[in-house]
Structures are given as C-alpha cells and as structure tokens.
Design an enzyme around this catalytic site. Structure first.
Site, PDB file in Angstrom:
ATOM      1  N   ASP A  45       0.842  -1.209   0.000  1.00 43.58           N
ATOM      2  CA  ASP A  45       0.000   0.000   0.000  1.00 43.58           C
ATOM      3  C   ASP A  45       0.872   1.253   0.000  1.00 43.58           C
ATOM      4  O   ASP A  45       0.362   2.372  -0.055  1.00 43.58           O
ATOM      5  CB  ASP A  45      -1.027  -0.012   1.136  1.00 43.58           C
ATOM      6  CG  ASP A  45      -0.405  -0.050   2.522  1.00 43.58           C
ATOM      7  OD1 ASP A  45       0.839  -0.137   2.626  1.00 43.58           O
ATOM      8  OD2 ASP A  45      -1.169   0.004   3.512  1.00 43.58           O
ATOM      9  N   GLU A 114      -1.098  -5.468   8.746  1.00 43.06           N
ATOM     10  CA  GLU A 114      -0.257  -4.756   9.711  1.00 43.06           C
ATOM     11  C   GLU A 114      -0.872  -4.840  11.101  1.00 43.06           C
ATOM     12  O   GLU A 114      -2.088  -4.675  11.253  1.00 43.06           O
ATOM     13  CB  GLU A 114      -0.148  -3.268   9.324  1.00 43.06           C
ATOM     14  CG  GLU A 114       0.576  -3.027   8.026  1.00 43.06           C
ATOM     15  CD  GLU A 114       0.766  -1.551   7.717  1.00 43.06           C
ATOM     16  OE1 GLU A 114       0.483  -0.690   8.591  1.00 43.06           O
ATOM     17  OE2 GLU A 114       1.195  -1.247   6.592  1.00 43.06           O
ATOM     18  N   GLU A 181       9.455  -4.080  10.169  1.00 41.87           N
ATOM     19  CA  GLU A 181       9.873  -2.784   9.610  1.00 41.87           C
ATOM     20  C   GLU A 181      10.408  -1.892  10.726  1.00 41.87           C
ATOM     21  O   GLU A 181       9.752  -1.712  11.756  1.00 41.87           O
ATOM     22  CB  GLU A 181       8.679  -2.108   8.906  1.00 41.87           C
ATOM     23  CG  GLU A 181       9.044  -0.725   8.363  1.00 41.87           C
ATOM     24  CD  GLU A 181       8.032  -0.128   7.391  1.00 41.87           C
ATOM     25  OE1 GLU A 181       7.047  -0.815   7.037  1.00 41.87           O
ATOM     26  OE2 GLU A 181       8.231   1.032   7.000  1.00 41.87           O
TER      27      GLU A 181
HETATM   28  O1  KIV Z   1       3.539  -1.113   1.580  1.00 44.11           O
HETATM   29  C1  KIV Z   1       4.725  -1.429   1.528  1.00 44.11           C
HETATM   30  O2  KIV Z   1       5.428  -1.168   0.554  1.00 44.11           O
HETATM   31  C2  KIV Z   1       5.307  -2.124   2.657  1.00 44.11           C
HETATM   32  C3  KIV Z   1       6.794  -2.156   2.723  1.00 44.11           C
HETATM   33  C4  KIV Z   1       7.312  -0.881   3.245  1.00 44.11           C
HETATM   34  C5  KIV Z   1       7.291  -3.302   3.509  1.00 44.11           C
HETATM   35  O3  KIV Z   1       4.617  -2.613   3.492  1.00 44.11           O
END
Ligand code: KIV
Length: 266
Positions: A45, A114, A181
C-alpha cells in the site's frame, strides 16, 4: 502456481539462503523483477505514496490494491505475489475475509496485514480458509497517527519483549511469514531465530531471512527527497534499471546488503 511458493521460501530459510522481495505495482516491473530473480513481489500500500502522491498509505482502498495486484499478476511468471490489505480493510473479521478474497482473486498468493497480537484471530480464520498471511510488525505505517510518526519500534525492553511474544503467537495462529519494519537489528535477529516461518526485514538489520525495499526507493526515485536510513540506491553503480534490480538480488543473496549503516540499534 508460480515457481516460487511458500514451500520454496520455507526451504530457503532452512538452508540459510536469503529471500529477495521488492515492492511492485505494475506488469512491466513485475516482468523486470522476474528477469532479475526477485522471489517475492509485494504489492504494497506504499503505492499510495509512491504512485498516488499521498502523504501516507491511509487513502488507499482495497479496490485499488486489487487493481494493482491484477496488473502485477499479468507481468509475473515466477515470483510469489504478496498483496497488502490496506488501512481498515481488516477492521472486522468479515471485512478481512471479503477483502482478502478480493486480493486473492485478483492474483495474490498471500496477503499482508499490519498489526500485533490482535491479528491472531483473523490470521487463524484466513489460514483455515486457504489464505496464507504475512504479519507486518514493528513500524506499521497504517498506524502512523497512533505511533506519532515513522519511528523505530521495539527500542525499549518492554516493547521488545512484547514484539517477540507477539511474533511467536502470530506464528502459532497460522501466519506464514513475518515482515519487520524499522526494528533494532538485534531484536529482529532474535525474532528470526525464535520462529520457523520466514522473516523479512526492512530497516531490521542483516540477520532476518530476507529483505524488502520499496522499488522506487532502491531506484533512487523520491518525491519528497527524504530517503530513509535503511534504503540503498542501487542505481548509483548501474546504468540501467535491470542491472540495478540484479545488483539488489545479488547483494541480498550475498548478505552484503543491508550493511550495518542501514540498521538501527536499540
Ligand atoms: O507497503 C509497503 O510497501 C510495505 C513495505 C514498506 C514493507 O509494506
């Protein structure tokens, strides 16, 4: 089925061979990443920021994620496609199931969510219904307004203990992969050792099972000019995009990227 499956990723972890992942949002780059040997394409995202120009990932919708997942699928042959459930797409269990179905039907092989321990129930339900899940922990950009900014997570001992325990609980709930992250390198290494599923890092040091970067970041493209510490511009020593993608794959496989300078301490 693509050539790279969950089983491939599991066996790479067991062999101690690093896993390569990059974000990807369209068919042309999916093809280029395949040519370079990138094993996992993350339809992240982050497209809300790098493609759409928003200042966070919050405006991205599931329909947009499904659109880009379908684009990536058309250019992909070999890689495993991982697609993000965007902000609030997993607010309830029912929404989680419906929105995951949209992404899987668009071409994803796994979805990413997440959060922390609260994800356990939805991970269990998805896994039971045949949807592999990657749990994204540490800095979770969809929670930027709670976190008070894009900050390293798990720096104090309480937070670190909680993250270790949550990682193990999410594996037990049925998660097939973890993504960490902006987590101190030492903590990320401990979590990687503590679970059997592959752990992918971004700003989490060199000792995770694999690495991911945002495609535009590693190609040196930025709207804001602010480049996170964990990013390396792979175009610096290369004269074309295909070589930069290959350099990324070689450096991750050789464990020369990330260097100490790309990681965070507690
Ligand atoms: O949305 C994304 O690109 C991510 C990366 C930063 C791991 O979740």
């Amino acid at each position: 089925m693509p050539a790279i499956t969950l089983t491939t990723l599991q066996s790479l972890k067991q062999k101690g061979e690093k896993i390569t992942m990059l974000t990807c949002y369209d068919a042309t780059f999916a093809h280029a990443c395949n040519e370079a040997g990138v094993e996992v394409l993350l339809v992240g995202d982050s497209l809300g920021m790098v493609l759409q120009g928003h200042d966070s990932t919050l405006p991205v919708t599931t329909a947009e994620m499904a659109y880009h997942t379908a684009c990536v699928k058309r250019g992909n042959t070999d890689a495993l496609i991982l697609a993000d459930l965007p902000f609030m797409a997993n607010a309830t269990l029912e929404q989680t199931m419906m929105n995951s179905a949209m992404l899987m039907q668009a071409g994803a092989h796994m979805v990413k969510v997440e959060g922390q321990l609260w994800l356990a129930e939805s991970i269990r339900l998805l896994a039971e219904r045949g949807v592999p899940v990657c749990a994204h922990m540490g800095l979770t950009p969809q929670a930027v307004n709670i976190l008070g900014g894009y900050k390293v997570q798990g720096r104090n001992e309480n937070q670190a203990r909680q993250m270790r325990a949550d990682a193990i609980s999410l594996e037990q709930a049925g998660a097939s992969m973890l993504l960490l992250e902006c987590v101190p390198s030492e903590l990320a290494a401990e979590i990687t050792q503590a679970v059997k599923i592959p752990v992918i890092g971004i700003g989490a040091g060199a000792d995770t099972d694999g690495q991911v970067l945002v495609l535009h970041d590693m190609l040196g493209l930025s709207i804001t000019g602010r480049v996170p510490k964990f990013v390396k511009n792979f175009m610096h020593d290369q004269d074309n995009i295909q070589s930069a993608l290959k350099a990324y794959v070689s450096e991750v496989k050789a464990a020369t990227f990330p260097g100490i300078e790309h990681g965070f301490s507690a």
